[in-house]
Design an enzyme around this catalytic site. Sequence first.
Site, PDB file in Angstrom:
ATOM      1  N   ASP A   1     -47.506 -24.083 -23.824  1.00 44.89           N
ATOM      2  CA  ASP A   1     -48.118 -24.883 -22.757  1.00 44.89           C
ATOM      3  C   ASP A   1     -48.119 -26.375 -23.109  1.00 44.89           C
ATOM      4  O   ASP A   1     -48.451 -27.210 -22.277  1.00 44.89           O
ATOM      5  CB  ASP A   1     -49.538 -24.378 -22.488  1.00 44.89           C
TER       6      ASP A   1
ATOM      7  N   GLU B   1     -45.629 -28.308 -23.253  1.00 45.35           N
ATOM      8  CA  GLU B   1     -44.201 -28.456 -22.940  1.00 45.35           C
ATOM      9  C   GLU B   1     -43.822 -29.877 -22.557  1.00 45.35           C
ATOM     10  O   GLU B   1     -42.687 -30.295 -22.754  1.00 45.35           O
ATOM     11  CB  GLU B   1     -43.815 -27.488 -21.810  1.00 45.35           C
TER      12      GLU B   1
ATOM     13  N   ASP C   1     -47.332 -31.443 -11.954  1.00 40.32           N
ATOM     14  CA  ASP C   1     -46.918 -31.809 -13.311  1.00 40.32           C
ATOM     15  C   ASP C   1     -45.601 -32.601 -13.369  1.00 40.32           C
ATOM     16  O   ASP C   1     -45.096 -32.911 -14.440  1.00 40.32           O
ATOM     17  CB  ASP C   1     -46.813 -30.530 -14.154  1.00 40.32           C
TER      18      ASP C   1
ATOM     19  N   ARG D   1     -44.642 -32.814 -23.770  1.00 46.37           N
ATOM     20  CA  ARG D   1     -44.242 -33.681 -24.891  1.00 46.37           C
ATOM     21  C   ARG D   1     -42.844 -33.313 -25.389  1.00 46.37           C
ATOM     22  O   ARG D   1     -42.150 -34.150 -25.957  1.00 46.37           O
ATOM     23  CB  ARG D   1     -45.283 -33.583 -26.013  1.00 46.37           C
TER      24      ARG D   1
ATOM     25  N   LYS E   1     -42.372 -37.487 -17.094  1.00 44.27           N
ATOM     26  CA  LYS E   1     -42.439 -36.026 -17.283  1.00 44.27           C
ATOM     27  C   LYS E   1     -42.245 -35.363 -15.935  1.00 44.27           C
ATOM     28  O   LYS E   1     -42.981 -35.640 -14.991  1.00 44.27           O
ATOM     29  CB  LYS E   1     -43.794 -35.639 -17.870  1.00 44.27           C
TER      30      LYS E   1
ATOM     31  N   ASP F   1     -45.913 -25.946 -13.935  1.00 43.01           N
ATOM     32  CA  ASP F   1     -46.305 -25.619 -15.311  1.00 43.01           C
ATOM     33  C   ASP F   1     -47.205 -24.393 -15.326  1.00 43.01           C
ATOM     34  O   ASP F   1     -48.410 -24.483 -15.097  1.00 43.01           O
ATOM     35  CB  ASP F   1     -47.034 -26.819 -15.942  1.00 43.01           C
TER      36      ASP F   1
ATOM     37  N   LYS G   1     -51.223 -19.981 -18.540  1.00 43.47           N
ATOM     38  CA  LYS G   1     -52.509 -20.584 -18.157  1.00 43.47           C
ATOM     39  C   LYS G   1     -53.327 -19.558 -17.383  1.00 43.47           C
ATOM     40  O   LYS G   1     -52.759 -18.752 -16.648  1.00 43.47           O
ATOM     41  CB  LYS G   1     -52.267 -21.791 -17.224  1.00 43.47           C
TER      42      LYS G   1
HETATM   43  N1  BES Z   1     -49.639 -30.191 -17.610  1.00 40.88           N
HETATM   44  C1  BES Z   1     -50.631 -29.924 -18.576  1.00 40.88           C
HETATM   45  C2  BES Z   1     -51.736 -30.982 -18.641  1.00 40.88           C
HETATM   46  C3  BES Z   1     -52.609 -31.149 -17.418  1.00 40.88           C
HETATM   47  C4  BES Z   1     -53.878 -30.638 -17.378  1.00 40.88           C
HETATM   48  C5  BES Z   1     -52.168 -31.888 -16.336  1.00 40.88           C
HETATM   49  C6  BES Z   1     -54.687 -30.829 -16.282  1.00 40.88           C
HETATM   50  C7  BES Z   1     -52.974 -32.073 -15.211  1.00 40.88           C
HETATM   51  C8  BES Z   1     -54.239 -31.555 -15.196  1.00 40.88           C
HETATM   52  C9  BES Z   1     -49.981 -29.862 -19.971  1.00 40.88           C
HETATM   53  O1  BES Z   1     -48.674 -29.406 -20.009  1.00 40.88           O
HETATM   54  C10 BES Z   1     -50.776 -28.874 -20.771  1.00 40.88           C
HETATM   55  O2  BES Z   1     -50.781 -27.732 -20.436  1.00 40.88           O
HETATM   56  N2  BES Z   1     -51.429 -29.362 -21.818  1.00 40.88           N
HETATM   57  C11 BES Z   1     -52.215 -28.539 -22.659  1.00 40.88           C
HETATM   58  C12 BES Z   1     -51.911 -28.925 -24.083  1.00 40.88           C
HETATM   59  C13 BES Z   1     -52.443 -27.959 -25.114  1.00 40.88           C
HETATM   60  C14 BES Z   1     -51.724 -26.646 -25.037  1.00 40.88           C
HETATM   61  C15 BES Z   1     -52.281 -28.580 -26.473  1.00 40.88           C
HETATM   62  C16 BES Z   1     -53.679 -28.785 -22.326  1.00 40.88           C
HETATM   63  O3  BES Z   1     -54.043 -29.907 -21.981  1.00 40.88           O
HETATM   64  O4  BES Z   1     -54.456 -27.840 -22.362  1.00 40.88           O
HETATM   65 ZN    ZN Z   2     -47.588 -29.703 -18.312  1.00 39.27          ZN
HETATM   66 MN    MN Z   3     -48.516 -27.292 -20.112  1.00 42.64          MN
END
Ligand code: BES
Ligand code: ZN
Ligand code: MN
Length: 500
Positions: A351, A353, A292, A355, A269, A274, A281
């Site tokens: 968010d 993104e 990320d 996947r 990824k 992000d 966020k």
């Molecule tokens: N890049 C983030 C996940 C992340 C969180 C990486 C903390 C490093 C530290 C990912 O893209 C994300 O935002 N995931 C969301 C998913 C949700 C919207 C289903 C999350 O984990 O809140």
């Molecule tokens: Zn992310």
């Molecule tokens: Mn994200």
Amino acid sequence: MEIDVTADDVGRIKADVLAVPVFEGDPTRDPIVKQLDLALGGILGQVIREEQFTGKSSTGVQLHTHGRIAASRVHVVGLGKKTREPGAALRNGATRAARSAQSAKLGTLAAVVPSAAPDAALAARALAEGMLLGTYRFDRYLTGDRKPKTALGAARVVVVPKGKGARRVPAAVQAAVSQAQIVAQAVNAVRDLTNEPPNELNPRTFAEWVTKLAKTHKVGVTILDKAGIEKAGMKLLMAVNQGAVEEPRFIHLRYSPAKPRRKIALVGKGITFDSGGLCLKPARSMIDMKCDMSGAAVTCSTVLAAAQLGLPVEIHGIAALTENMPSGRAYRPGDVFGSLDGKTVEIINTDAEGRLVLADALAYAAKLQPDVIVDHATLTGACVVALGAQTAGVFGSDRRTAERYVRSAGTAGESMWHMPLSEELREGLKSEVADIKNIGDQFGGAISAALFLREFVGDRPWIHVDIAGPAFAEKAFGLYPKGATGFGVLTLLEFLSSGA
Ligand code: BES
Ligand code: ZN
Ligand code: MN
């Protein structure tokens, strides 16, 4: 920093510090400690007893030698209990010795291969890796007084000669230390790329970095730009990129030895920043989101290292790179997109993104018909909630491959845990208007994300490593400094070296 290897008596090694790693027990009975104690007139044993030092991990004693031996200081480093695979403990010990030397502003460090180590070459490699990883600093953007003026300039691994006059370094030890340089460089490269600020490191500059190194190491490289990605049909990568001004990039690295035993696809990824997109966020969660792209960095850096090490497997490194940004053109909740695989996806949360870009990258990897696909991604905050910030979650299409991967992590000294692909959570990904939604149930977020990815790997054996916790550290742990850690490379190289 270069590392050299010397075979000589410990008393004759010139260095600002001589690090002597010892396993738990009575350190005064260690042959190397004994030898030094004799040369130092008994004060080493005395200090060890006074400090009640027993060789527990994360402990040590240091003393000045006042010219009694060639090294100015001795640092006896505790490794904890002796195990059958002491590599990780030795690497950690060397990291601590290197950090301590560097913070004392010392210039040279020598680490002695313990006589109790079962394999001198493996031990030498671990010590060299530990020293190279322990001195890592990201100081590119510091100026004036903030720029560190001193750095550990030279590191050396010492093997104590077996017989009198046997001052030759065994070839296996020499080779092991050369391997250590490659491995440590791969980890430190991931740290550099990840620490690089997101206004400097974007999909284009990331791809330029990979292209340059791929050419140096004779690794095949194909980079798709925005037009190429669109033409290839990677609709999900295009969707995430819609809000960004920076163009996306898609990377395909190829390394093949003469007679490859297996064909492995690594996928990463690569979100260079992000923001969350329209589902923005909060500021606190956005602050470290330059990290990320660590999955992409782990993937590319490992292929480059595997080529330099000449590993006996064919390896494809695949990375999908874009920013995730809000704008009038950004993709929205409610949008439906096709994908490289053909399945349609309804966006619920912009968010989620990672996947999406991985779905296209995994479908691309599956078309290569590899024996196994391994993806790395800072995918979910939920994985950090489940396992803490220092452990990665490992998901696998089959139990055996996942367990094998977790065992490789154990050998490499990285903390990983096998997570379930709970079938009952698949229900939550059902969409009314498309084949699948991009988020699932409220709970079990790391598992839902993995189940989403599974839809795009076809029938290929597949491992997914969620490194959201350990990729970027709020505080240093083990081998890893604060900030970007390079976590994942050591395990992946161990897995590939053991024939994958
Ligand atoms: N890049 C983030 C996940 C992340 C969180 C990486 C903390 C490093 C530290 C990912 O893209 C994300 O935002 N995931 C969301 C998913 C949700 C919207 C289903 C999350 O984990 O809140
Ligand atoms: Zn992310
Ligand atoms: Mn994200």
